[in-house]
Design a protein around this motif. Structure first.
Motif, PDB file in Angstrom:
ATOM      1  N   TRP A 138      -7.992  -2.377  -1.441  1.00  0.00           N
ATOM      2  CA  TRP A 138      -8.177  -3.657  -0.738  1.00  0.00           C
ATOM      3  C   TRP A 138      -8.119  -4.783  -1.751  1.00  0.00           C
ATOM      4  CZ3 TRP A 138      -7.310  -4.807   3.976  1.00  0.00           C
ATOM      5  CH2 TRP A 138      -7.825  -5.964   4.570  1.00  0.00           C
ATOM      6  N   SER A 180      -9.546  -9.018  -2.031  1.00  0.00           N
ATOM      7  CA  SER A 180     -10.412  -9.981  -1.374  1.00  0.00           C
ATOM      8  C   SER A 180     -10.576 -11.224  -2.239  1.00  0.00           C
ATOM      9  CB  SER A 180     -11.789  -9.351  -1.120  1.00  0.00           C
ATOM     10  OG  SER A 180     -12.640 -10.241  -0.418  1.00  0.00           O
ATOM     11  N   THR A 227     -11.661   3.551   4.263  1.00  0.00           N
ATOM     12  CA  THR A 227     -10.973   2.264   4.294  1.00  0.00           C
ATOM     13  C   THR A 227      -9.978   2.233   5.442  1.00  0.00           C
ATOM     14  OG1 THR A 227      -9.113   2.958   2.900  1.00  0.00           O
ATOM     15  CG2 THR A 227     -11.113   2.205   1.778  1.00  0.00           C
ATOM     16  N   TRP A 279      -4.309   1.244   4.316  1.00  0.00           N
ATOM     17  CA  TRP A 279      -3.751   0.087   3.585  1.00  0.00           C
ATOM     18  C   TRP A 279      -3.360   0.571   2.208  1.00  0.00           C
ATOM     19  CZ3 TRP A 279      -4.856  -2.306  -0.963  1.00  0.00           C
ATOM     20  CH2 TRP A 279      -4.608  -3.671  -1.123  1.00  0.00           C
TER      21      TRP A 279
END
Length: 259
Positions: free
Chosen positions: A16, A18, A127, A130
């Motif tokens: 991920w 962010s 998760t 992705w």
């Protein structure tokens, strides 16, 4: 990337990205204008949102507390089996665990910095489906550092890269860069000086997130009009496209790459 999940991420792979911003609303407006994203609530409260590209999650943006005096930055998270063990490995190698591990939603997360100061995060738990370079995820993740070979040793020891154990990431060294891949494709690249060269003190180590764009000149102009700054457009390392580094109005750096 599929919006359906959760799934178990490949151990040691980026799972991920962010952005923690001081101005959440302003950040959403900027990334909507520049990258065409839309936003929805992220399930962790009003100060956290999920960015959508073509209706699919691509990244997240959260609001930094005003009392939390850290730089606005895009952070890349890597999947781990045990956050406490990972934190211990980082500290044992002279690096820093700045925050956590903390319970966040369905998993546990922490923020750290490698021995040269490049910040990154790690995540224990399932998760979304992705993966860098696939679907709506960022097209690339790149560590620009002073010594790619030394950095690769650090991250390999922390994240079990090239351990030979099933379910992890492999590492190859090609043309003065380190390529990290899961069983199907490249998920990260580490770039720095050649093996025999001295580390370049001018390089500020940083994990760069590459977001795909179709018209890079238009995106660059839009970013400037929206209050950001942009470096000149240059060819990518493989010569197959162009890229530019963008700084958003809050100070967050990211790279746009033509596709």
């Amino acid at each position: 990337m599929s919006a359906h999940g959760p799934v178990t991420a490949v151990r040691g792979a980026p799972c991920w990205v962010s952005l923690m911003a001081h101005d959440l609303e302003g950040a959403q407006e900027f990334y909507t204008a520049v990258l065409g994203w839309r936003f929805r609530a992220g399930g962790l409260g009003e100060e956290f949102s999920i960015a959508l590209s073509d209706g699919q999650p691509v990244a997240s943006i959260g609001a930094l507390a005003q009392s939390f005096q850290v730089a606005v930055a895009w952070t890349s998270y890597f999947a781990v089996d045990n956050a406490d063990d990972t934190a211990g490995r980082i500290r044992e190698r002279g690096a820093t665990v700045a925050v956590g591990p903390l319970k966040i939603g369905p998993g546990r997360a922490a923020l750290a910095a490698d021995p040269d100061g490049a910040t990154f995060g790690f995540w224990e738990g399932q998760t979304l489906a992705w993966s860098i370079g696939q679907g709506n995820a960022p097209v690339g993740l790149e560590l620009r550092t002073r010594d790619a070979f030394a950095a690769a040793i650090f991250y390999a020891e922390v994240f079990d890269w090239a351990s030979g154990e099933p379910g992890g990431c492999d590492v190859t060294y090609e043309h003065d860069q380190v390529i990290v891949s899961d069983a199907t494709h490249t998920v990260a690249t580490l770039r720095g000086g050649a093996v025999e060269s001295a580390p370049d003190p001018r390089v500020r180590p940083l994990w760069h997130v590459h977001f795909p764009v179709r018209d890079i000149e238009k995106v660059a102009a839009t970013a400037v009009a929206a209050g950001g700054t942009v470096t000149p457009v240059t060819p990518t390392a493989d010569g197959e496209g162009c890229q530019a580094v963008v700084r958003d109005p809050d100070g967050g750096l990211f790279t746009v790459t033509s596709t």
